[in-house]
Design an enzyme around this catalytic site. Structure first.
Site, PDB file in Angstrom:
ATOM      1  N   ARG A 234       0.845  -1.180   0.000  1.00 40.26           N
ATOM      2  CA  ARG A 234       0.000   0.000   0.000  1.00 40.26           C
ATOM      3  C   ARG A 234       0.892   1.245   0.000  1.00 40.26           C
ATOM      4  NH1 ARG A 234      -4.352  -1.767  -1.766  1.00 40.26           N
ATOM      5  NH2 ARG A 234      -6.201  -2.054  -0.487  1.00 40.26           N
ATOM      6  N   GLU A 263      -3.713   7.892  -5.876  1.00 45.94           N
ATOM      7  CA  GLU A 263      -3.785   7.298  -7.208  1.00 45.94           C
ATOM      8  C   GLU A 263      -5.226   7.286  -7.719  1.00 45.94           C
ATOM      9  OE1 GLU A 263      -4.089   2.560  -6.301  1.00 45.94           O
ATOM     10  OE2 GLU A 263      -2.081   3.422  -6.054  1.00 45.94           O
ATOM     11  N   HIS A 281      -0.980   0.164 -10.345  1.00 46.40           N
ATOM     12  CA  HIS A 281      -1.665  -0.629  -9.320  1.00 46.40           C
ATOM     13  C   HIS A 281      -2.340  -1.854  -9.954  1.00 46.40           C
ATOM     14  CE1 HIS A 281      -3.907  -0.458  -5.189  1.00 46.40           C
ATOM     15  NE2 HIS A 281      -3.554  -1.689  -5.508  1.00 46.40           N
TER      16      HIS A 281
END
Length: 315
Positions: A234, A263, A281
């Site tokens: 994370r 993000e 991601h």
């Protein structure tokens, strides 16, 4: 029989959207222009929230759903879910562990290889004619036989370690304590000490208030101008300002990142750097794993409504 009503916080792939809409009356929160008004309208009938790890479920969202029974997270991370609000009302929380572990580990190791060997730049060197005009690509750094540190030797961290063993690397890790399954790996309790003895530092631990910025200025400085930081956990686990400062000053050699604060609108300072590999991601982003994740979300919701044990409970 009337279909149970669920709140869908973010979009899913088509292969998940179909079964969800078939089994439930789905309220698509992410499509609502006025989200507060939308919650006020549909919240009273919602029995389940289907969300994604990075989207979670806030206290306000949970409070707007008085009949809520379960928050089902599509992803392994559940730090964006207000667990305290769920505890207060006895609301169950589930995630999708295990099914994504190997893909996340694969991408972490791939990022290490790609960044260490300069593969993105090397492809550009071929495509733009520099190979023909300027000759050989600048030399990069080897991976095999070097030192790796892993911050958090849980499911994903252990799979990363297993892959690194294939490169003959010297592997150490930090965690809340030594792990019985970590044979042949050195336990280093302190993250700064772990960074000092590492060429590559992988961040693979779950995010929580306790782990926020566990990779701080001291850890980054200890990793040093020849070190590489790889984050597949994370964004909150890393102090991004400290990381950017170190990358810009070259006091950290490089980084490979799959997650970012805010993000997908990441800090524009990242875009100006030539010593960071940026990924969107997508560590779990394979068709096989995403299908398994979606199935597990649906299995957890179905089990809750059927009064059966939840396959992967968090709370």
């Amino acid at each position: 029989m009337e279909k149970p009503e669920i709140l869908q916080v973010g979009p899913y792939p088509d292969w998940d959207e179909g079964p969800l809409n078939e089994a439930y009356r789905t309220h698509r929160y992410f499509e609502a222009a006025d989200k507060a008004a939308f919650l006020a309208q549909v919240g009273p009938s919602v029995r389940a929230i289907a969300t994604r790890g990075e989207l979670g479920a806030s206290r306000a969202m949970i409070d707007a759903c008085p009949k809520l029974e379960i928050v089902a997270v599509y992803g392994v991370g559940y730090d964006a879910v207000d667990l305290e609000a769920c505890r207060e009302r006895g609301i169950r929380v589930t995630n999708t562990p295990d099914v994504l572990t190997n893909d996340v580990a694969d991408l972490g190791v791939a990022m290490m290889l790609c960044q260490s060997r300069g593969m993105i730049g090397a492809e550009g060197w071929v495509r733009n004619g520099d190979w023909a005009a300027k000759g050989l690509y600048p030399l990069k750094r080897r991976v095999w036989g070097r030192r790796a540190g892993i911050v958090g030797l849980g499911r994903i961290g252990f799979e990363v370690a297993k892959r690194l063993q294939g490169f003959g690397m010297q592997i150490a890790y930090s965690d809340v304590g030594p792990k019985s399954y970590a044979a042949g790996m050195e336990y280093v309790a302190d993250a700064v000490a772990l960074a000092e003895r590492s060429d590559f530092l992988f961040v693979t631990l779950a995010a929580s208030a306790a782990t926020r910025h566990i990779i701080n200025r001291d850890v980054i400085a200890a990793l040093g101008p020849d070190g590489m930081l790889i984050n597949i956990s994370r964004a909150s686990n890393i102090d991004e300002e400290a990381l950017l400062d170190a990358l810009e000053a070259k006091t950290l050699g490089s980084a490979a990142l799959d997650v970012f604060e805010g993000e997908p609108k990441l800090n524009p300072r990242f875009l100006a750097l030539d010593n960071v590999l940026l990924q969107p991601h997508h560590a779990s982003g394979t068709i096989e794993t995403r299908k398994a994740m979606g199935q597990l979300v649906r299995d957890n919701i179905a089990a809750q409504f059927a009064g059966q044990p939840l396959p992967t409970p968090v709370l």
